[in-house]
Design an enzyme around this catalytic site. Structure first.
Site, short mmCIF file in Angstrom:
data_model
loop_
_atom_site.label_atom_id
_atom_site.label_comp_id
_atom_site.label_asym_id
_atom_site.label_seq_id
_atom_site.Cartn_x
_atom_site.Cartn_y
_atom_site.Cartn_z
N LYS A 212 10.33 10.89 3.21
CA LYS A 212 9.55 9.93 2.41
C LYS A 212 9.92 10.03 0.93
CE LYS A 212 6.36 7.29 0.77
NZ LYS A 212 6.45 5.84 0.91
N CYS A 266 4.51 4.88 -6.60
CA CYS A 266 5.39 5.54 -5.62
C CYS A 266 6.70 6.02 -6.26
CB CYS A 266 5.71 4.59 -4.47
SG CYS A 266 4.30 4.31 -3.40
N1 LIG Z 1 -0.47 2.25 -1.39
C1 LIG Z 1 0.78 2.32 -0.98
O1 LIG Z 1 1.51 1.33 -1.04
C2 LIG Z 1 1.33 3.59 -0.39
C3 LIG Z 1 2.57 3.54 0.29
C4 LIG Z 1 3.05 4.69 0.89
C5 LIG Z 1 2.33 5.89 0.77
N2 LIG Z 1 1.16 5.92 0.08
C6 LIG Z 1 0.44 7.20 0.02
O2 LIG Z 1 -0.70 7.14 0.87
C7 LIG Z 1 -1.74 7.95 0.32
C8 LIG Z 1 -2.99 7.11 0.16
O3 LIG Z 1 -2.69 6.07 -0.74
P1 LIG Z 1 -3.62 4.78 -0.90
O4 LIG Z 1 -2.84 3.81 -1.72
O5 LIG Z 1 -4.17 4.38 0.42
O6 LIG Z 1 -4.80 5.42 -1.79
P2 LIG Z 1 -6.24 4.78 -2.09
O7 LIG Z 1 -6.71 5.41 -3.33
O8 LIG Z 1 -6.18 3.29 -1.95
O9 LIG Z 1 -7.13 5.29 -0.86
C9 LIG Z 1 -7.49 6.63 -0.65
C10 LIG Z 1 -8.90 6.67 -0.08
O10 LIG Z 1 -9.20 8.03 0.25
C11 LIG Z 1 -10.58 8.25 -0.03
N3 LIG Z 1 -10.80 9.71 -0.10
C12 LIG Z 1 -10.48 10.57 -1.10
N4 LIG Z 1 -10.80 11.83 -0.75
C13 LIG Z 1 -11.34 11.76 0.49
C14 LIG Z 1 -11.85 12.72 1.41
N5 LIG Z 1 -11.86 14.03 1.11
N6 LIG Z 1 -12.35 12.29 2.60
C15 LIG Z 1 -12.36 10.97 2.90
N7 LIG Z 1 -11.87 10.01 2.09
C16 LIG Z 1 -11.35 10.40 0.91
C17 LIG Z 1 -10.80 7.49 -1.32
O11 LIG Z 1 -12.17 7.22 -1.54
C18 LIG Z 1 -9.97 6.21 -1.07
O12 LIG Z 1 -10.74 5.19 -0.48
C19 LIG Z 1 -1.21 8.50 -1.00
O13 LIG Z 1 -0.66 9.76 -0.76
C20 LIG Z 1 -0.10 7.53 -1.37
O14 LIG Z 1 0.89 8.12 -2.17
C21 LIG Z 1 0.64 4.79 -0.49
#
Ligand SMILES: NC(=O)c1ccc[n+]([C@@H]2O[C@H](COP(=O)([O-])OP(=O)(O)OC[C@H]3O[C@@H](n4cnc5c(N)ncnc54)[C@H](O)[C@@H]3O)[C@@H](O)[C@H]2O)c1
Length: 415
Positions: A212, A266
């Protein structure tokens, strides 16, 4: 298998919610858990909390059919998928506190034989740390059945969807499935086989974590190469976009495009997770980050040069988002450049243009010399036109509109 699967999603954001919804609509019983109570309430009512085309109708379907439920309380299931944030700290080390708190909430629910899958973008060996934390809290369990203890399977399965196309790409993309053990990879593969039509590529967890980070670092390094060429071309008095176009006619050359810097959550973040895991050997990856982070300063210097001979200069800053045709301003070099210019060129008026948002972003709101403007009006009033993002709207601006203006075009749109 999908009928017997009960998957608990931990984190219902940009990644967790669409994935949970797609899985639920493929016949899997899904429960979503998030610490954000108001987001959970909305999801329970079938209301979307993020902007993603196609998500709303699919969420309603999943909730109405009873396949998807949500709460703030952790539950039992036979698979757990963790999609919580992984920002970096001031020293560029990954902040694993969200993952560890997810681990702490999952641990008491485990009975043995579950698979725990991490999807959050993470530094190498994070899956191992997640497993270690859970087994520290539950010494009655194991990863491999040692001492006849019940087994918990751990896997890392990264996400590579394009925001805006998530609902299609979740199903069609190939996926990397990294197990702490081969059996963990097999168990995680069963989870993704419930909805994913792309290839499911099994490997170990650390390779999957690195895969990744490698994908985004590859793009960052390639963009840094293009940005470096843009500085050299400027000195040589040649057009970098023509240069790259010509070089890319070589059948084995594919240089990406230069710009005002690299933003978003990212590409500008993930390479640091590799750097922090092996500072000594990550020279190119680190330098690429520095080259891309240095590009905004170069753009600012160009504008400074242009405005120093004008008494009360008007600068039109076209585009504030971190990439074309979106409203996302996170880590955006365009926004940072605009803010920096307004801050230090105090005698200038900065006309901030962003067709994808409805008001001046918070970061610029308290600056007395910044106005939110529409692009045609901004160009007409400007002495200096600074093109920061290649939004579709800007592609149709006629050359005549720019006549007599100093143009700093960071995307090569009007060459
Ligand atoms: N958004 C993208 O395009 C994308 C793409 C690839 C990878 N990622 C990765 O995926 C992961 C999540 O990204 P995202 O964009 O969905 O983030 P986001 O902030 O949109 O969502 C994360 C969610 O997790 C919740 N959360 C935090 N701590 C928690 C806990 N202990 N228990 C339950 N819920 C909890 C938050 O309230 C939030 O709703 C990150 O590591 C990011 O780097 C994101």
């Amino acid at each position: 298998m999908s009928n017997s699967l009960e998957v608990v999603f931990v984190g219902l954001g940009y990644i967790g919610l669409p994935t949970a919804v797609v899985m639920a609509n493929h016949g899997v019983r899904v429960h979503g858990v998030d610490v954000n109570a108001s987001a959970v309430e909305r999801i329970q009512r079938g209301e979307v909390t993020i902007v993603e085309p196609g998500l709303e109708e699919q969420l309603k379907k999943a909730v109405d059919s009873g396949q998807l439920t949500a709460s703030t309380e952790m539950q039992q299931g036979n698979a757990f998928v963790i999609a919580v944030p992984t920002p970096f700290k001031d020293d560029y080390e990954g902040d694993l506190s969200y993952i560890m708190s997810a681990a702490e909430s999952i641990a008491p629910q485990l009975r043995g034989d579950e698979v725990v899958i991490l999807e959050s973008t993470s530094p190498p060996k994070t899956t191992q740390k997640l497993a270690d934390r859970i087994l520290e809290l539950r010494p009655d369990l194991s990863v491999d059945g040692a001492d006849d203890k019940p087994v918990i399977h751990f896997a890392y399965c990264p996400e590579r969807i394009l925001p805006g196309k998530a609902m299609e790409e979740l199903i069609s993309n190939d996926r990397i499935i990294g197990g702490r053990t081969p059996e963990a990879a097999r168990r995680a593969t069963e989870v993704y086989a419930s909805f994913c039509e792309g290839e499911l590529l099994a490997t170990d967890d650390v390779t999957a974590e690195m895969a990744k980070l490698t994908e985004n670092s590859f793009r960052d390094v390639n963009i840094a190469f293009a940005n470096e060429l843009s500085l050299i071309s400027d000195k040589l008095g040649i057009d970098v976009w023509e240069l790259i176009e010509l070089a890319n006619h070589h059948p084995r050359v594919n240089i990406l495009q230069p710009g005002p810097g690299v933003g978003g959550h990212c590409i500008a973040v993930d390479p640091w997770f590799i750097v922090s895991s092996d500072r000594e050997n990550s020279k190119i990856i680190r330098t690429a980050r520095e080259v891309n982070d240095g590009k905004p300063k170069w753009v600012i210097n160009k504008v400074d040069e242009a405005v120093k001979i004008i008494d009360s200069p008007v600068i039109a800053a076209l585009g504030l988002a971190f990439k074309p045709n979106i409203d996302d301003l996170r880590e955006s070099p365009a926004l940072n450049i605009t803010k920096d210019l307004a801050g230090h060129v105090e005698h200038a008026t900065v006309l901030a243009v962003e067709p994808n948002v409805s008001e001046l972003p918070k970061a610029l709101q308290n600056m007395s010399n910044v106005e939110f403007a529409e692009y045609a009006d901004a160009i007409e009033r400007a002495d200096v036109v600074l093109l920061l993002v290649d939004h579709d709207e800007f592609k149709t601006i006629p050359a005549a509109a720019l006549k007599g203006k100093t143009v700093v075009d960071t995307k090569g749109l009007w060459r």
